[in-house]
Design an enzyme around this catalytic site. Structure first.
Site, short mmCIF file in Angstrom:
data_model
loop_
_atom_site.label_atom_id
_atom_site.label_comp_id
_atom_site.label_asym_id
_atom_site.label_seq_id
_atom_site.Cartn_x
_atom_site.Cartn_y
_atom_site.Cartn_z
N ASP A 168 -7.17 2.85 -3.26
CA ASP A 168 -7.94 2.86 -2.01
C ASP A 168 -8.21 4.31 -1.62
O ASP A 168 -7.28 5.08 -1.38
CB ASP A 168 -7.16 2.15 -0.91
CG ASP A 168 -7.95 2.00 0.39
OD1 ASP A 168 -9.10 2.47 0.46
OD2 ASP A 168 -7.39 1.41 1.35
N LYS A 212 -2.97 4.96 -2.52
CA LYS A 212 -3.96 5.71 -1.77
C LYS A 212 -4.37 6.90 -2.63
O LYS A 212 -3.49 7.59 -3.19
CB LYS A 212 -3.36 6.18 -0.45
CG LYS A 212 -3.08 5.05 0.53
CD LYS A 212 -4.39 4.42 1.01
CE LYS A 212 -4.13 3.44 2.14
NZ LYS A 212 -5.40 2.83 2.62
N ASP A 244 -13.98 -2.15 2.22
CA ASP A 244 -13.08 -2.39 3.34
C ASP A 244 -13.83 -1.96 4.61
O ASP A 244 -14.47 -2.78 5.29
CB ASP A 244 -11.78 -1.60 3.13
CG ASP A 244 -10.83 -1.63 4.33
OD1 ASP A 244 -11.16 -2.25 5.35
OD2 ASP A 244 -9.73 -1.03 4.25
N LYS A 290 -0.87 -0.89 -4.50
CA LYS A 290 -2.12 -0.19 -4.18
C LYS A 290 -1.77 1.26 -3.88
O LYS A 290 -0.93 1.54 -3.03
CB LYS A 290 -2.78 -0.87 -2.98
CG LYS A 290 -3.78 -0.03 -2.19
CD LYS A 290 -4.56 -0.89 -1.21
CE LYS A 290 -4.76 -0.21 0.12
NZ LYS A 290 -5.53 -1.05 1.07
N GLU A 324 -11.13 0.57 -3.92
CA GLU A 324 -11.50 0.21 -2.56
C GLU A 324 -12.15 1.39 -1.83
O GLU A 324 -11.59 2.49 -1.81
CB GLU A 324 -10.20 -0.23 -1.84
CG GLU A 324 -10.36 -0.73 -0.43
CD GLU A 324 -8.99 -1.16 0.16
OE1 GLU A 324 -8.02 -1.32 -0.61
OE2 GLU A 324 -8.90 -1.30 1.38
N GLY A 355 -4.36 -4.71 5.59
CA GLY A 355 -3.27 -4.49 6.55
C GLY A 355 -3.53 -3.23 7.34
O GLY A 355 -4.23 -2.33 6.87
N LYS A 358 -10.16 -7.82 7.02
CA LYS A 358 -9.24 -7.39 8.08
C LYS A 358 -9.78 -7.94 9.40
O LYS A 358 -10.84 -7.51 9.85
CB LYS A 358 -9.21 -5.86 8.18
CG LYS A 358 -8.37 -5.16 7.15
CD LYS A 358 -8.46 -3.66 7.37
CE LYS A 358 -7.70 -2.89 6.32
NZ LYS A 358 -8.10 -1.47 6.33
N SER A 367 0.86 -1.18 0.00
CA SER A 367 0.00 0.00 0.00
C SER A 367 0.90 1.24 0.00
O SER A 367 1.76 1.37 0.87
CB SER A 367 -0.88 -0.04 1.25
OG SER A 367 -1.69 1.11 1.34
C1 NPQ Z 1 -6.59 0.45 4.52
N1 NPQ Z 1 -4.32 0.13 5.46
O1 NPQ Z 1 -6.52 -0.50 3.78
C2 NPQ Z 1 -5.62 0.71 5.66
C3 NPQ Z 1 -5.67 2.06 6.13
C4 NPQ Z 1 -4.87 2.45 7.32
C5 NPQ Z 1 -2.20 -0.62 4.60
O2 NPQ Z 1 -3.55 0.85 3.46
C6 NPQ Z 1 -3.08 3.79 11.82
C7 NPQ Z 1 -4.34 3.29 12.02
C8 NPQ Z 1 -2.58 3.81 10.56
C9 NPQ Z 1 -5.10 2.84 10.98
C10 NPQ Z 1 -2.87 3.37 8.18
C11 NPQ Z 1 -3.42 0.20 4.45
C12 NPQ Z 1 -3.33 3.34 9.48
C13 NPQ Z 1 -4.61 2.85 9.69
C14 NPQ Z 1 -3.64 2.94 7.14
C15 NPQ Z 1 -5.34 2.40 8.61
O3 NPQ Z 1 -7.54 1.19 4.39
MG MG Z 2 -8.61 0.17 2.80
#
Ligand code: NPQ
Ligand code: MG
Length: 372
Positions: A189, A163, A239, A161, A214, A291, A263, A135
């Site tokens: 995402d 953001k 998600d 992926k 996403e 993740g 998750k 990510s």
């Molecule tokens: C997701 N994760 O898929 C999340 C979002 C995310 C790897 O993109 C602290 C707490 C930091 C929650 C970073 C990825 C975070 C968090 C990313 C959630 O949407």
């Molecule tokens: Mg996500």
């Protein structure tokens, strides 16, 4: 088993680079850890909640509070404790799935270590290694984004992926597609950053041939995801919205999601996560493991989950060094774009308690039954 004590540890781990999403920018990961001592041995769990309620309503101090005052008493009060009974045991507490999941992970870890069984075997894994994606956060510039993506491609990641958010979408996605070539797996995402009015704009992402988009809209807003899925060629993947097997089935049946991000923290644990996997597998819906910047504890358990048969897309199960120079356990190292599924009892990894102490941001909090 019987739980003798629960220790809550709050730690902060420095990130190798800031991680920016549509909801904020993190430079360190504050993590709540759960350490159980039971009559059959010890177990560790990790809570995926962040330091602030910016991503989910749950956050570290809220989770610590609900564990201390509402969930721990239920654990201590259970005559015979089994991980499989926890959903029912915790039912008097509404929501707070991330807090419940942290305890479930620790109970599972203790139980499986005691029986000499790995997470992978217990959950139903069918692979001994899993394909990994990465990510990639929002960058200050497209140039820096392309640099970072090239590094992950060189490291062997099997899926990228990105953001995205309004103002950081079509152009960065197009440029990354150009960089990695037409056949490389690419997805985006939005972490709920868009509204239904953005559907005509989001349709322009179709040109970049993405694996999926996403969670563009609010977690409660299944209807707008249905509208987008009808308007766009790119598959829509939920998600944040998917908090239970029931919601997953509803969203699938309504046509809001054709791929599901699983998750464990978001759904209340690894056993509920397996239930969502099973429901999706039965409906022909591919799943992948999300993740939450986990330490080696959560990473080990996620890799085991991602080895189940329905996990047919690479997950956000990245190597430890994607986020951390030093991990809380032995590091997970990418090998040809894959991570090995741990085979030892429980999570299969060993927690470095020296680092738990060194990275503590508060003294540990010891919870014990009032009287037996
Ligand atoms: C997701 N994760 O898929 C999340 C979002 C995310 C790897 O993109 C602290 C707490 C930091 C929650 C970073 C990825 C975070 C968090 C990313 C959630 O949407
Ligand atoms: Mg996500």
């Amino acid at each position: 088993m019987k739980v003798d004590s629960i220790t809550l540890h709050r730690i902060a781990m420095p990130l190798v680079r800031p991680f920016e999403t549509s909801f904020g920018r993190e430079t360190e990961r504050v993590v709540l850890l759960v350490h159980l001592v039971t009559d059959v041995g010890e177990g560790w769990g990790e809570c995926v909640a962040g330091a602030t309620p910016g991503y989910s309503s749950e956050y570290v101090e809220g989770c610590a509070h609900v564990i201390e005052h509402h969930l721990a008493p239920l654990l201590f009060g259970a005559p015979v404790l089994r991980a499989a009974d926890l959903e029912r045991l915790f039912a008097p507490v509404v929501g707070h799935r991330m807090a419940k999941a942290a305890l479930e992970a620790a109970v599972l870890d203790a139980e499986l270590r005691a029986s000499g069984t790995s997470f992978a075997r217990h959950l139903g894994a069918v692979r001994n290694e899993v394909d990994c994606g990465v990510s990639v956060g929002i960058s200050p510039t497209i140039h820096e984004l392309l640099d970072e993506v090239q590094g992950y491609v060189d490291a062997g990641y099997r899926r990228i992926k990105l953001k995205i958010k309004p103002g950081w979408d079509l152009e960065p996605v197009r440029r990354v597609r150009e960089l990695i070539g037409p056949d490389a797996a690419l997805q985006v995402d939005a972490n709920t950053a868009y509204t239904r009015r953005d559907i005509p704009h989001l349709r322009r992402l179709d040109a970049s041939r993405l694996l999926l988009i996403e969670q563009p809209f609010d977690e409660e807003d299944i209807a707008s995801h249905v509208a987008l899925a009808q308007a766009i060629e790119t598959p829509v993947c939920l998600d944040e919205s998917i908090v239970s097997a029931g919601v997953a089935i509803d969203a699938i049946e309504r046509g809001a999601t054709s791929i599901v991000n699983v998750k464990p923290g978001r759904v209340g644990g690894y056993l509920p996560a397996v239930a969502i996997h099973d429901a999706c597998l039965a409906r022909g819906i591919p799943v992948w493991c999300g993740g939450m910047l986990e330490t080696g504890i959560g990473r080990a358990m996620n890799v085991a989950l991602a080895a189940l048969p329905g996990f047919t897309l690479p997950g956000d199960t990245s190597a430890s060094d994607r986020y951390y120079a030093e991990d809380l356990t032995e590091p997970f190292v990418l090998n040809d774009g894959r991570l090995a599924v741990p085979t030892g009892p429980g999570s299969g990894v060993t927690v470095r308690t020296d680092l738990v102490r060194a990275w503590a941001v508060q003294p540990p909090r010891l919870l014990q039954p009032r009287a037996r």
